[in-house]
Design a protein around this motif. Sequence first.
Motif: not given
Length: 301
Positions: A148-176
């Motif tokens: 339940n993370v917005s795209l804007a916040r996900l991008k922030e998290f990724r920028a902060c995690l990049r130096e530690a070489n961490v690729v985060p999982w993401v989980s949101n509601e998604f269906n057709a």
Amino acid sequence: MKSEMSRIVLGTDWMVAVPNLASWNIAPTKRADAILNGAVEMGINSFDTARSYRSEGVVGRFARKHPLGRGAFRIISKGGHPSRFWGTPLTRKKLLRQLDDSLRALGADYIDVYLLHYDDPKVPAQAIAEWSVELLRSGKVHNVGYSNVSLARLKEFRACLREANVVPWVSNEFNALPAKDGERWKGAQNISRDGTYVDYLRENGLPFLAYSPLGRGGLKRYIDRRLAQRKPEDERRISRLISLGQKYGVPLSVIALNYILQTAPNFHAVVGTSKLHHLKEDLRALTFQMSEGDRDGLAFP
């Protein structure tokens, strides 16, 4: 060597344990164990739980007692809740405590994927990212991520995690499925109609866990609803699902799941059910491949 996480993940939110412990619990052990055993026999090795579900004890006991052993299974759990009632923010201390509580409930030394259940925008992304890295370095979790993370916040998290070489999982509601009015709860993220978000996940190869892949049980409700009650855009979507079901010879739920799994190779879908025949039917989503045109025809613009 550990096996990969199954594309279909069994949801366990209904397996409420009292008490929530891996050593023993009062309910609903027999029914839950039947579903868990059946899922494993069908090739599912991954289970989704959370601190708030109170099902960690059932999942942990099953994994510990199974002949294959804990290492054969992938357990996803979630925690780190900010207070919904008092408005107090998420803290490092609270996150670490909830992780330890989950490990005790599971009777486990580690969790395969640990997700922040929903974001707390009051806390800087840098702080949450640092806590995430700390969890990884402790060895108590093997992967971290954000639900339940917005795209804007996900991008922030990724920028902060990049130096530690961490690729985060993401989980949101998604269906057709057709959209429902209003958010599920405060902070919930439904990215079904957010093509920009979905493209970002796909293009960056981020592992993604789709919850409510069948629209919170709404698929049958949409089909059963009288034609006059449907919105025109909903009717077009339902007609498309029905047409594809007939073309590929599978139920609509299978088309809906296949749509998610074909979005990207590392997209997974959480399926929660208490009936083995439903689970067996859902697994048919892994047995065929829609054409690219059919899949794209279900994507929201």
